[in-house]
Motif scaffolding. Structure first.
Motif, mmCIF file in Angstrom:
data_model
loop_
_atom_site.group_PDB
_atom_site.id
_atom_site.type_symbol
_atom_site.label_atom_id
_atom_site.label_comp_id
_atom_site.label_asym_id
_atom_site.label_seq_id
_atom_site.Cartn_x
_atom_site.Cartn_y
_atom_site.Cartn_z
ATOM 1 N N TYR A 27 -5.311 4.560 0.922
ATOM 2 C CA TYR A 27 -4.103 5.305 0.596
ATOM 3 C C TYR A 27 -3.093 5.169 1.726
ATOM 4 O O TYR A 27 -3.375 5.575 2.866
ATOM 5 N N PRO A 28 -1.913 4.653 1.455
ATOM 6 C CA PRO A 28 -0.920 4.489 2.522
ATOM 7 C C PRO A 28 -0.504 5.804 3.176
ATOM 8 O O PRO A 28 -0.245 5.846 4.375
ATOM 9 N N ASN A 29 -0.438 6.882 2.383
ATOM 10 C CA ASN A 29 0.011 8.167 2.904
ATOM 11 C C ASN A 29 -1.134 9.174 2.822
ATOM 12 O O ASN A 29 -1.280 9.905 1.849
ATOM 13 N N ARG A 85 9.176 3.029 -2.875
ATOM 14 C CA ARG A 85 8.260 2.817 -1.744
ATOM 15 C C ARG A 85 7.583 1.451 -1.890
ATOM 16 O O ARG A 85 6.381 1.360 -2.121
ATOM 17 N N PRO A 86 8.345 0.372 -1.757
ATOM 18 C CA PRO A 86 7.790 -0.973 -2.028
ATOM 19 C C PRO A 86 6.644 -1.357 -1.110
ATOM 20 O O PRO A 86 5.696 -2.017 -1.548
ATOM 21 N N PHE A 87 6.693 -0.971 0.171
ATOM 22 C CA PHE A 87 5.611 -1.343 1.087
ATOM 23 C C PHE A 87 4.307 -0.676 0.667
ATOM 24 O O PHE A 87 3.251 -1.319 0.611
ATOM 25 N N ASP A 88 4.368 0.619 0.378
ATOM 26 C CA ASP A 88 3.168 1.333 -0.061
ATOM 27 C C ASP A 88 2.629 0.733 -1.354
ATOM 28 O O ASP A 88 1.411 0.581 -1.525
ATOM 29 N N TRP A 89 3.525 0.378 -2.288
ATOM 30 C CA TRP A 89 3.066 -0.154 -3.562
ATOM 31 C C TRP A 89 2.456 -1.537 -3.427
ATOM 32 O O TRP A 89 1.553 -1.901 -4.172
ATOM 33 N N ASN A 90 2.925 -2.301 -2.456
ATOM 34 C CA ASN A 90 2.283 -3.597 -2.211
ATOM 35 C C ASN A 90 0.825 -3.408 -1.821
ATOM 36 O O ASN A 90 -0.059 -4.165 -2.256
ATOM 37 N N ARG A 91 0.554 -2.421 -0.989
ATOM 38 C CA ARG A 91 -0.835 -2.127 -0.612
ATOM 39 C C ARG A 91 -1.648 -1.680 -1.819
ATOM 40 O O ARG A 91 -2.789 -2.093 -2.010
ATOM 41 N N LYS A 92 -1.056 -0.833 -2.620
ATOM 42 C CA LYS A 92 -1.775 -0.329 -3.792
ATOM 43 C C LYS A 92 -2.041 -1.441 -4.809
ATOM 44 O O LYS A 92 -3.116 -1.503 -5.410
ATOM 45 N N GLU A 93 -1.070 -2.308 -4.996
ATOM 46 C CA GLU A 93 -1.270 -3.434 -5.902
ATOM 47 C C GLU A 93 -2.384 -4.340 -5.400
ATOM 48 O O GLU A 93 -3.144 -4.909 -6.194
ATOM 49 N N GLY A 94 -2.497 -4.482 -4.089
ATOM 50 C CA GLY A 94 -3.595 -5.263 -3.525
ATOM 51 C C GLY A 94 -4.941 -4.663 -3.848
ATOM 52 O O GLY A 94 -5.902 -5.383 -4.181
ATOM 53 N N GLU A 95 -5.056 -3.334 -3.766
ATOM 54 C CA GLU A 95 -6.306 -2.655 -4.126
ATOM 55 C C GLU A 95 -6.619 -2.850 -5.607
ATOM 56 O O GLU A 95 -7.770 -3.080 -5.983
ATOM 57 N N ILE A 96 -5.598 -2.759 -6.448
ATOM 58 C CA ILE A 96 -5.807 -2.955 -7.879
ATOM 59 C C ILE A 96 -6.336 -4.361 -8.151
ATOM 60 O O ILE A 96 -7.280 -4.553 -8.927
ATOM 61 N N ARG A 97 -5.754 -5.361 -7.483
ATOM 62 C CA ARG A 97 -6.211 -6.746 -7.680
ATOM 63 C C ARG A 97 -7.661 -6.918 -7.231
ATOM 64 O O ARG A 97 -8.469 -7.546 -7.928
ATOM 65 N N ASP A 98 -7.989 -6.363 -6.048
ATOM 66 C CA ASP A 98 -9.352 -6.517 -5.524
ATOM 67 C C ASP A 98 -10.383 -5.911 -6.472
ATOM 68 O O ASP A 98 -11.405 -6.539 -6.795
ATOM 69 N N TYR A 99 -10.136 -4.677 -6.904
ATOM 70 C CA TYR A 99 -11.130 -4.013 -7.742
ATOM 71 C C TYR A 99 -11.149 -4.569 -9.160
ATOM 72 O O TYR A 99 -12.196 -4.545 -9.823
ATOM 73 N N SER A 100 -10.035 -5.103 -9.619
ATOM 74 C CA SER A 100 -10.039 -5.788 -10.913
ATOM 75 C C SER A 100 -10.904 -7.039 -10.835
ATOM 76 O O SER A 100 -11.654 -7.359 -11.766
ATOM 77 N N GLU A 101 -10.812 -7.748 -9.708
ATOM 78 C CA GLU A 101 -11.624 -8.947 -9.529
ATOM 79 C C GLU A 101 -13.108 -8.600 -9.445
ATOM 80 O O GLU A 101 -13.954 -9.311 -10.005
ATOM 81 N N ILE A 102 -13.424 -7.523 -8.755
ATOM 82 C CA ILE A 102 -14.819 -7.085 -8.681
ATOM 83 C C ILE A 102 -15.337 -6.740 -10.077
ATOM 84 O O ILE A 102 -16.456 -7.126 -10.460
#
Length: 331
Positions: free
Chosen positions: A205-207, A55-72
């Protein structure tokens, strides 16, 4: 690492829910599908990376969330206020509408954020229960639950490793168990918890349907799903339909947008101050519109709430017994 209370006994494979075995000091493996999970120094990561290919599209969204909260997390640590910033929610300020909290936060940091938690809990019985906070962030909700309600056990699950590392470092081992995991693939056996908590997280959450089904699955009969989310007005009815299709019965569905807006107003001064996250150059550069992310007055998200285009819904739902109607023993 896995000797936390009795919680590790309910841990299963995120993907197929099969039995896990510890194959080494650093890995868990599923007996059924052979998925492998890593044991870090401070937490277990229950992300099945095979989903990135499926599910590459869903994981791209999730990776974006991980990056944002890691930066915070990184920004808060550099600012020197990280140890106080255990909440990332919008908060709640009382007004003339109906209140549900049975206790009031007094002399606490992040008062508005604690108040939001206490409002969604309302009269739900927490003492002596097993609770999971999905999208636990920096652990503020779990700390407050132990302070005010004394649950038997608490689990914090979040997709961002930086959040879980922070929580694990602060938590007492006998009190809570934190792990990296995906809300759409919760790594616990059926009927593991009395209470599922999810605050301001499901929008990422994508789904959504899959998350609701997972929340239902891990709840025991008579258990309660405590849920808040900022959603577009046209999504509100659709989300209720998906929750009911998952098997959950709505016992409270309250629009508290006005209370959240009051909190955003109060929080603005702190969050735009010298050490506020809105003035952090790294966070602003890497997260995009940081003002919208935290709903500062004047931001798109804030103005949409004010205009009624977005609603902040506070819900309590129950997993009813299959053969009985009078089953709200936790509510």
């Amino acid at each position: 690492m896995l000797q936390h209370l009795h919680l590790h006994e309910r841990l299963v494979c995120s993907s197929c829910k099969g039995e896990l075995v510890q194959s080494s000091d650093t890995y868990l493996q599923c007996r059924r599908c052979r998925a492998t999970y890593t044991i870090e120094s401070r937490y277990v990561s229950m992300l099945d990376r095979r989903e990135q290919d499926d599910r590459p599209f869903d994981w791209n969204r999730k990776e974006g969330e991980i990056r944002d909260y890691s930066e915070i997390s990184n920004s808060l640590a550099l600012s020197g206020i990280g140890r106080f910033a255990t909440f990332l929610n919008y908060g709640y300020v009382s007004s003339g509408n109906e209140q549900h909290a049975v206790v009031e936060p007094v002399d606490v940091w992040n008062r508005n954020s604690v108040k939001l938690l206490l409002e969604v809990v309302g009269r739900t019985a927490i003492r002596g229960r097993d609770v999971i906070d999905i999208g636990c962030g920096r652990g503020g909700n779990i700390a407050a639950l132990h302070k005010y309600f004394k649950p038997q056990s608490t689990v914090g699950l979040d997709i961002c490793p930086a959040n879980i590392a922070y929580c694990s470092a602060k938590s007492r081992p006998t009190e809570s168990f934190y792990l990296v995991g995906d809300a759409e693939n919760i790594p616990f056996a059926d009927e593991s918890f009395d209470v599922v908590l999810n605050i301001e997280s499901a929008h990422a959450y994508p789904n959504r349907k899959r998350f609701y089904e997972e929340a239902y699955r891990i709840l025991r009969y008579g258990g309660v799903f405590l849920y808040t989310e900022l959603m577009l007005e046209e999504e509100a009815a659709q989300n209720v339909r998906l929750l009911e299709e998952a098997g959950l019965s709505v016992i409270r569905n309250q629009d508290v947008t006005s209370n959240v807006l009051l909190s955003c107003d109060e929080n603005a001064k702190q969050r735009t101050g010298a050490q506020g996250i809105a003035n952090d150059a790294n966070a602003s550069r890497n997260i995009g519109d940081i003002h919208d992310f935290i709903a500062l007055p004047g931001s798109k998200k804030y103005e949409e709430m004010k205009a009624g285009k977005r609603q902040y819904r506070m819900m309590n739902l129950v997993k009813r017994y299959p053969c009985f109607t009078n089953d709200n023993n936790l509510v």
